[in-house]
Enzyme design. Structure first.
Site, PDB file in Angstrom:
ATOM      1  NE  ARG A 116      -2.340   2.712 -11.742  1.00 12.70           N
ATOM      2  CZ  ARG A 116      -2.222   3.918 -11.262  1.00 12.70           C
ATOM      3  NH1 ARG A 116      -1.601   4.846 -11.950  1.00 12.70           N
ATOM      4  NH2 ARG A 116      -2.708   4.215 -10.086  1.00 12.70           N
ATOM      5  CD  GLU A 147       0.436  -9.149   1.810  1.00 12.99           C
ATOM      6  OE1 GLU A 147      -0.441  -8.494   1.217  1.00 12.99           O
ATOM      7  OE2 GLU A 147       0.174 -10.108   2.543  1.00 12.99           O
ATOM      8  N   PRO A 148       4.687  -5.146  -0.430  1.00 12.98           N
ATOM      9  CG  PRO A 148       6.915  -4.412  -0.494  1.00 12.98           C
ATOM     10  CD  PRO A 148       5.998  -5.393   0.189  1.00 12.98           C
ATOM     11  CB  CYS A 163     -13.502   3.159 -31.168  1.00 18.91           C
ATOM     12  SG  CYS A 163     -12.574   2.917 -32.670  1.00 18.91           S
ATOM     13  CD  GLU A 164     -14.459   2.466 -24.694  1.00 17.40           C
ATOM     14  OE1 GLU A 164     -14.982   3.255 -23.878  1.00 17.40           O
ATOM     15  OE2 GLU A 164     -14.634   1.245 -24.680  1.00 17.40           O
ATOM     16  N   GLY A 214       0.757  -1.250   0.000  1.00 19.40           N
ATOM     17  CA  GLY A 214       0.000   0.000   0.000  1.00 19.40           C
ATOM     18  C   GLY A 214       0.779   1.286   0.000  1.00 19.40           C
TER      19      GLY A 214
HETATM   20  N1  LLP Z   1      -1.442  -7.023  -0.680  1.00 20.18           N
HETATM   21  C1  LLP Z   1      -2.743  -7.111  -1.006  1.00 20.18           C
HETATM   22  C2  LLP Z   1      -3.587  -8.044  -0.270  1.00 20.18           C
HETATM   23  C3  LLP Z   1      -3.272  -6.304  -2.022  1.00 20.18           C
HETATM   24  O1  LLP Z   1      -4.565  -6.392  -2.322  1.00 20.18           O
HETATM   25  C4  LLP Z   1      -2.425  -5.418  -2.732  1.00 20.18           C
HETATM   26  C5  LLP Z   1      -2.939  -4.577  -3.808  1.00 20.18           C
HETATM   27  C6  LLP Z   1      -1.068  -5.376  -2.371  1.00 20.18           C
HETATM   28  C7  LLP Z   1      -0.613  -6.177  -1.337  1.00 20.18           C
HETATM   29  C8  LLP Z   1      -0.095  -4.473  -3.044  1.00 20.18           C
HETATM   30  O2  LLP Z   1      -0.406  -3.135  -2.822  1.00 20.18           O
HETATM   31  P1  LLP Z   1       0.563  -1.973  -3.342  1.00 20.18           P
HETATM   32  O3  LLP Z   1       1.837  -2.041  -2.516  1.00 20.18           O
HETATM   33  O4  LLP Z   1       0.838  -2.206  -4.781  1.00 20.18           O
HETATM   34  O5  LLP Z   1      -0.196  -0.740  -3.114  1.00 20.18           O
HETATM   35  N2  LLP Z   1      -4.713  -1.491  -9.908  1.00 20.18           N
HETATM   36  C9  LLP Z   1      -4.642  -0.458  -8.888  1.00 20.18           C
HETATM   37  C10 LLP Z   1      -4.033  -0.962  -7.610  1.00 20.18           C
HETATM   38  C11 LLP Z   1      -4.775  -2.139  -7.010  1.00 20.18           C
HETATM   39  C12 LLP Z   1      -4.130  -2.667  -5.746  1.00 20.18           C
HETATM   40  C13 LLP Z   1      -4.754  -3.949  -5.335  1.00 20.18           C
HETATM   41  N3  LLP Z   1      -4.168  -4.576  -4.190  1.00 20.18           N
HETATM   42  C14 LLP Z   1      -3.874   0.718  -9.459  1.00 20.18           C
HETATM   43  O6  LLP Z   1      -3.460   0.658 -10.622  1.00 20.18           O
HETATM   44  O7  LLP Z   1      -3.707   1.735  -8.802  1.00 20.18           O
END
Ligand code: LLP
Length: 416
Positions: free
Chosen positions: A312, A273-274, A343-344, A239
């Site tokens: 995104r 979990e980055p 085409c959007e 996150g």
């Molecule tokens: N752990 C879990 C359980 C998650 O659901 C996620 C992301 C992560 C770790 C990794 O999070 P991060 O460090 O990448 O923030 N597609 C969206 C982001 C969706 C994130 C989903 N879960 C975007 O492009 O912004």
């Protein structure tokens, strides 16, 4: 910091001019930097040196085998959300005993495979998932290591689509009910309670929501200890945000130091979990300007990358920097909408970008290493771009450009 910088008036990926990569491999193309991936992973790992920890890169952010392999070589763990991601990790040389398995909808066959290869932990997201996992483990005659993903009900202050730690979200188990669910889990013969897990959202730009969540989770861990349930690890999820525009998220080192400080001398292993903070700024999407189209209302630069390549901006109104690969010193600067051939009306990668442009120019969409290629599609029967990885002065094709044959292979017409 990343390794996409200007040198002698043009953009380089590590030691290679991006224009040379585009000439050789065509556009659009994703370009990743190995040194940047390594740097971002190490920022976490080094900062946690003095605390028992495991950095589990979130595979969903960028699951290319070469990306996983680069991280596996550094000893990374992995956070997966499907059996498909698990197979990628294994093929990339990842160690299954460093894998945590998240996700709200794990199927029986996925659980079975994860148990067979021996993942570190299942992050269980519901009461009913416990029953399923207990049954699958029983059939295999093993004990499944688990943590419960609790939902601490904190507002991550991020985009609603990527905020996950509020009561109204589908994720996790309400922290107020967690003690009861833990008691059930502890009583199941084929489960082994190991940890507590939470993930409150993505692209967070301050530490305080993480610390709020941590305080709530630590209180839960203390009350579980009173119940005789001893927790070995704490998984704080991913996150941490990155700089796309003006955001100033904390550095990984500041973030993890704040967590470690709050943990004090508790004997808890910290799992993280980055995803984005490791991969996003380790990648760019290189695209070429096809046409310039100036109307009474707007100036459009029609580029060869589109929403199917990078969703995104269309999906989350996300802003990603778009910079010239070889900036012009003269010519008129105008505000351009950078739009693709799909085409959007939602097919844009950037709007109102002040650039000096000519047809044929190369542009780089920054911060495209996470949630870029992995979210791409074949919409409008467009072949997905190649993924290239730069390593010093070498560039490797880590996924070739798709062909029409690749796209059509699984399809067929009705019989005569
Ligand atoms: N752990 C879990 C359980 C998650 O659901 C996620 C992301 C992560 C770790 C990794 O999070 P991060 O460090 O990448 O923030 N597609 C969206 C982001 C969706 C994130 C989903 N879960 C975007 O492009 O912004």
């Amino acid at each position: 910091m990343d390794h996409f910088n200007y040198r002698d008036g043009e953009l380089y990926a590590e030691d290679i001019p991006v224009s040379a990569i585009a000439d050789r491999f065509g556009t659009p193309a994703y370009v990743y930097s190995r040194a940047t991936l390594e740097r971002h992973y190490r920022a976490y790992d080094d900062a946690l040196r003095d605390h028992p920890h495991l950095v589990c890169y979130a595979v969903k952010a960028n699951s290319n085998l070469a990306v996983l392999n680069v991280l596996a070589r550094l000893g990374a763990g992995f956070d997966i959300v499907s059996a498909g991601e698990l197979e990628r990790v294994l093929r990339a040389g990842g160690d299954p005993s460093r894998v945590v398995f998240s996700g709200v909808g794990k199927q029986e066959w996925e659980m079975k495979r994860a148990l067979e290869v021996g993942v570190r932990c299942f992050n269980v997201e519901s009461d009913t998932e416990l029953d399923r996992l207990n049954a699958v483990a029983g059939e295999l005659g093993v004990k499944a290591p688990i943590s419960l993903r609790v939902n601490p009900d904190v507002d991550a202050g991020t985009h609603p689509y990527i905020s996950t730690g509020l009561k109204e979200n589908k994720f996790g188990i309400d922290i107020a009910e967690a003690s009861q669910v833990y008691a059930r889990a502890a009583g199941m013969p084929n489960l082994d309670v190991k940890g507590v897990d939470c993930h409150i959202g993505s692209q967070l730009t301050s530490v305080s929501p993480f610390l709020d969540a941590l305080d709530r989770v630590l209180a839960l861990i203390d009350s579980l200890a009173d119940q005789g349930i001893h927790i070995h690890h704490l998984d704080m999820g991913g996150g941490l945000g990155v700089t796309y525009n003006q955001e100033q998220p904390p550095q990984p080192s500041d973030y993890v130091k704040a967590l470690a400080e709050r943990l004090g001398d508790r004997k808890l292993e910290l799992i993280l979990e980055p995803g984005r903070s490791i991969a996003a700024n380790a990648g760019i999407l290189v695209t070429r300007v096809e046409f310039l189209k100036c109307t009474e209302h707007r100036n459009f630069a029609i580029i060869d990358a589109a929403m199917n390549d990078l969703i995104r901006p269309a999906l989350y109104s996300a802003w990603q920097a778009i910079i010239p690969v070889k900036p012009h010193q003269d010519g008129e600067e105008k505000a351009w909408d950078l739009v693709g051939p799909v085409c959007e009306t939602g097919d844009f990668l950037g709007k109102d970008r002040h650039l000096r442009l000519q047809a044929g120019d190369l542009l780089a969409v920054r911060s495209a290493g996470a949630y870029g290629f992995v979210m791409s599609s074949n919409y409008n029967t467009r072949n997905r771009p190649p993924e290239l990885m730069v390593d010093g002065d070498q560039v490797h094709v880590v996924r070739r450009r798709e062909t029409l044959e690749d796209q059509l292979a699984p399809e067929s017409c009705l019989p005569e």
